[in-house]
Design a protein around this motif. Structure first.
Motif, PDB file in Angstrom:
ATOM      1  N   VAL A   1      -4.183 -44.565  42.950  1.00  0.00           N
ATOM      2  CA  VAL A   1      -3.354 -43.815  42.015  1.00  0.00           C
ATOM      3  C   VAL A   1      -4.160 -42.642  41.483  1.00  0.00           C
ATOM      4  O   VAL A   1      -5.309 -42.800  41.063  1.00  0.00           O
ATOM      5  CB  VAL A   1      -2.889 -44.701  40.845  1.00  0.00           C
ATOM      6  N   GLN A   2      -3.521 -41.488  41.495  1.00  0.00           N
ATOM      7  CA  GLN A   2      -4.197 -40.296  40.974  1.00  0.00           C
ATOM      8  C   GLN A   2      -3.193 -39.446  40.227  1.00  0.00           C
ATOM      9  O   GLN A   2      -2.093 -39.186  40.709  1.00  0.00           O
ATOM     10  CB  GLN A   2      -4.829 -39.495  42.108  1.00  0.00           C
ATOM     11  N   LEU A   3      -3.576 -39.017  39.019  1.00  0.00           N
ATOM     12  CA  LEU A   3      -2.798 -38.060  38.245  1.00  0.00           C
ATOM     13  C   LEU A   3      -3.615 -36.783  38.161  1.00  0.00           C
ATOM     14  O   LEU A   3      -4.781 -36.816  37.755  1.00  0.00           O
ATOM     15  CB  LEU A   3      -2.497 -38.592  36.846  1.00  0.00           C
ATOM     16  N   GLN A   4      -3.005 -35.688  38.538  1.00  0.00           N
ATOM     17  CA  GLN A   4      -3.700 -34.410  38.565  1.00  0.00           C
ATOM     18  C   GLN A   4      -3.056 -33.481  37.545  1.00  0.00           C
ATOM     19  O   GLN A   4      -1.949 -32.997  37.752  1.00  0.00           O
ATOM     20  CB  GLN A   4      -3.625 -33.794  39.958  1.00  0.00           C
ATOM     21  N   ALA A   5      -3.782 -33.212  36.456  1.00  0.00           N
ATOM     22  CA  ALA A   5      -3.283 -32.306  35.419  1.00  0.00           C
ATOM     23  C   ALA A   5      -3.757 -30.896  35.698  1.00  0.00           C
ATOM     24  O   ALA A   5      -4.896 -30.690  36.127  1.00  0.00           O
ATOM     25  CB  ALA A   5      -3.756 -32.772  34.056  1.00  0.00           C
ATOM     26  N   SER A   6      -2.891 -29.939  35.434  1.00  0.00           N
ATOM     27  CA  SER A   6      -3.239 -28.540  35.637  1.00  0.00           C
ATOM     28  C   SER A   6      -2.425 -27.674  34.698  1.00  0.00           C
ATOM     29  O   SER A   6      -1.497 -28.151  34.039  1.00  0.00           O
ATOM     30  CB  SER A   6      -2.991 -28.134  37.095  1.00  0.00           C
ATOM     31  N   GLY A   7      -2.778 -26.378  34.644  1.00  0.00           N
ATOM     32  CA  GLY A   7      -2.002 -25.432  33.874  1.00  0.00           C
ATOM     33  C   GLY A   7      -2.647 -24.983  32.580  1.00  0.00           C
ATOM     34  O   GLY A   7      -2.098 -24.131  31.881  1.00  0.00           O
ATOM     35  N   GLY A   8      -3.774 -25.551  32.247  1.00  0.00           N
ATOM     36  CA  GLY A   8      -4.453 -25.127  31.032  1.00  0.00           C
ATOM     37  C   GLY A   8      -5.043 -23.737  31.170  1.00  0.00           C
ATOM     38  O   GLY A   8      -5.040 -23.144  32.250  1.00  0.00           O
ATOM     39  N   GLY A   9      -5.540 -23.211  30.063  1.00  0.00           N
ATOM     40  CA  GLY A   9      -6.136 -21.893  30.087  1.00  0.00           C
ATOM     41  C   GLY A   9      -6.352 -21.357  28.696  1.00  0.00           C
ATOM     42  O   GLY A   9      -6.254 -22.086  27.705  1.00  0.00           O
ATOM     43  N   LEU A  10      -6.663 -20.076  28.646  1.00  0.00           N
ATOM     44  CA  LEU A  10      -6.885 -19.374  27.384  1.00  0.00           C
ATOM     45  C   LEU A  10      -5.654 -18.537  27.060  1.00  0.00           C
ATOM     46  O   LEU A  10      -5.196 -17.752  27.911  1.00  0.00           O
ATOM     47  CB  LEU A  10      -8.115 -18.484  27.499  1.00  0.00           C
ATOM     48  N   VAL A  11      -5.135 -18.699  25.871  1.00  0.00           N
ATOM     49  CA  VAL A  11      -3.943 -17.967  25.457  1.00  0.00           C
ATOM     50  C   VAL A  11      -4.093 -17.552  24.005  1.00  0.00           C
ATOM     51  O   VAL A  11      -4.811 -18.199  23.234  1.00  0.00           O
ATOM     52  CB  VAL A  11      -2.681 -18.841  25.676  1.00  0.00           C
ATOM     53  N   GLN A  12      -3.423 -16.484  23.625  1.00  0.00           N
ATOM     54  CA  GLN A  12      -3.489 -16.029  22.246  1.00  0.00           C
ATOM     55  C   GLN A  12      -2.547 -16.819  21.354  1.00  0.00           C
ATOM     56  O   GLN A  12      -1.578 -17.425  21.820  1.00  0.00           O
ATOM     57  CB  GLN A  12      -3.145 -14.543  22.174  1.00  0.00           C
ATOM     58  N   ASP A  13      -2.838 -16.790  20.083  1.00  0.00           N
ATOM     59  CA  ASP A  13      -1.984 -17.404  19.069  1.00  0.00           C
ATOM     60  C   ASP A  13      -0.539 -16.940  19.280  1.00  0.00           C
ATOM     61  O   ASP A  13      -0.276 -15.744  19.402  1.00  0.00           O
ATOM     62  CB  ASP A  13      -2.493 -16.985  17.691  1.00  0.00           C
ATOM     63  N   GLY A  14       0.387 -17.907  19.355  1.00  0.00           N
ATOM     64  CA  GLY A  14       1.785 -17.589  19.583  1.00  0.00           C
ATOM     65  C   GLY A  14       2.207 -17.587  21.032  1.00  0.00           C
ATOM     66  O   GLY A  14       3.397 -17.451  21.343  1.00  0.00           O
ATOM     67  N   GLY A  15       1.257 -17.745  21.941  1.00  0.00           N
ATOM     68  CA  GLY A  15       1.560 -17.723  23.366  1.00  0.00           C
ATOM     69  C   GLY A  15       2.083 -19.045  23.886  1.00  0.00           C
ATOM     70  O   GLY A  15       2.297 -20.002  23.121  1.00  0.00           O
ATOM     71  N   SER A  16       2.288 -19.097  25.201  1.00  0.00           N
ATOM     72  CA  SER A  16       2.860 -20.273  25.852  1.00  0.00           C
ATOM     73  C   SER A  16       2.043 -20.675  27.075  1.00  0.00           C
ATOM     74  O   SER A  16       1.422 -19.819  27.719  1.00  0.00           O
ATOM     75  CB  SER A  16       4.305 -19.982  26.297  1.00  0.00           C
ATOM     76  N   LEU A  17       2.103 -21.947  27.371  1.00  0.00           N
ATOM     77  CA  LEU A  17       1.531 -22.492  28.588  1.00  0.00           C
ATOM     78  C   LEU A  17       2.414 -23.650  29.047  1.00  0.00           C
ATOM     79  O   LEU A  17       3.064 -24.294  28.223  1.00  0.00           O
ATOM     80  CB  LEU A  17       0.111 -23.027  28.371  1.00  0.00           C
ATOM     81  N   ARG A  18       2.406 -23.900  30.349  1.00  0.00           N
ATOM     82  CA  ARG A  18       3.077 -25.092  30.872  1.00  0.00           C
ATOM     83  C   ARG A  18       2.066 -25.932  31.633  1.00  0.00           C
ATOM     84  O   ARG A  18       1.490 -25.460  32.617  1.00  0.00           O
ATOM     85  CB  ARG A  18       4.250 -24.738  31.783  1.00  0.00           C
ATOM     86  N   LEU A  19       1.871 -27.132  31.176  1.00  0.00           N
ATOM     87  CA  LEU A  19       0.988 -28.065  31.854  1.00  0.00           C
ATOM     88  C   LEU A  19       1.788 -28.890  32.852  1.00  0.00           C
ATOM     89  O   LEU A  19       2.936 -29.235  32.595  1.00  0.00           O
ATOM     90  CB  LEU A  19       0.310 -28.991  30.858  1.00  0.00           C
ATOM     91  N   SER A  20       1.157 -29.213  33.956  1.00  0.00           N
ATOM     92  CA  SER A  20       1.767 -30.054  34.978  1.00  0.00           C
ATOM     93  C   SER A  20       0.904 -31.277  35.221  1.00  0.00           C
ATOM     94  O   SER A  20      -0.322 -31.224  35.097  1.00  0.00           O
ATOM     95  CB  SER A  20       1.912 -29.278  36.293  1.00  0.00           C
ATOM     96  N   CYS A  21       1.566 -32.356  35.593  1.00  0.00           N
ATOM     97  CA  CYS A  21       0.857 -33.588  35.926  1.00  0.00           C
ATOM     98  C   CYS A  21       1.503 -34.138  37.192  1.00  0.00           C
ATOM     99  O   CYS A  21       2.612 -34.668  37.145  1.00  0.00           O
ATOM    100  CB  CYS A  21       0.963 -34.585  34.786  1.00  0.00           C
ATOM    101  N   ALA A  22       0.815 -33.983  38.297  1.00  0.00           N
ATOM    102  CA  ALA A  22       1.322 -34.444  39.586  1.00  0.00           C
ATOM    103  C   ALA A  22       0.685 -35.779  39.946  1.00  0.00           C
ATOM    104  O   ALA A  22      -0.518 -35.974  39.754  1.00  0.00           O
ATOM    105  CB  ALA A  22       1.021 -33.409  40.664  1.00  0.00           C
ATOM    106  N   ALA A  23       1.496 -36.673  40.469  1.00  0.00           N
ATOM    107  CA  ALA A  23       0.999 -38.016  40.756  1.00  0.00           C
ATOM    108  C   ALA A  23       0.997 -38.303  42.245  1.00  0.00           C
ATOM    109  O   ALA A  23       1.862 -37.816  42.993  1.00  0.00           O
ATOM    110  CB  ALA A  23       1.856 -39.053  40.040  1.00  0.00           C
ATOM    111  N   SER A  24       0.049 -39.099  42.659  1.00  0.00           N
ATOM    112  CA  SER A  24       0.035 -39.657  44.009  1.00  0.00           C
ATOM    113  C   SER A  24      -0.271 -41.137  43.884  1.00  0.00           C
ATOM    114  O   SER A  24      -1.037 -41.553  43.005  1.00  0.00           O
ATOM    115  CB  SER A  24      -1.007 -38.960  44.888  1.00  0.00           C
TER     116      SER A  24
END
Length: 128
Positions: free
Chosen positions: A1-24
């Motif tokens: 079993v593996q969960l792979q998280a991605s989508g993080g980063g550096l963003v300014q106050d008020g910004g947006s990000l979408r994190l993903s978690c893909a499973a196998s």
């Protein structure tokens, strides 16, 4: 079993990000899923959770992210997402996705002990 998280980063106050978690090796649609975060010097904190597919689709959030974050799942791609809007510097942390220890649990739990499978974490940094 593996969960792979991605989508993080550096963003300014008020910004947006979408994190993903893909499973196998795990069919996410059968499991309650959660997102947690851990800031430096702090304990790991529950952020959001979603019940397994086929249930009433209950989601839950920690109070500090309600109205800003949305957890969702894409069963076809065996992936869970965390859409994060109106990000604040206090959201800065390493974010982890996790799958419940058991499938088809009735309630989403908000403690780390209830989750048996964890991703590796993805860093989210919000600058002021």
């Amino acid at each position: 079993v593996q969960l792979q998280a991605s989508g993080g980063g550096l963003v300014q106050d008020g910004g947006s990000l979408r994190l993903s978690c893909a499973a196998s090796g795990l069919t996410l649609s059968s499991y309650n899923m959660g997102w947690f975060r851990q800031a430096p010097g702090k304990e790991r904190e529950f952020v959001a959770g979603i019940r397994w597919s086929g249930s009433s689709g209950t989601t839950s959030y920690v109070a500090s992210v309600k109205g800003r974050f949305t957890i969702s799942r894409d069963n076809a791609n065996n992936t869970v997402y965390l859409q994060m809007n109106s990000l604040k510097p206090e959201d800065t942390a390493v974010y982890y996705c996790a799958a419940d220890t058991s499938p088809y649990r009735a309630l989403v739990v908000s403690t780390a002990e209830g989750y048996g499978y964890w991703g590796q974490g993805t860093q989210v940094t919000v600058s002021s």
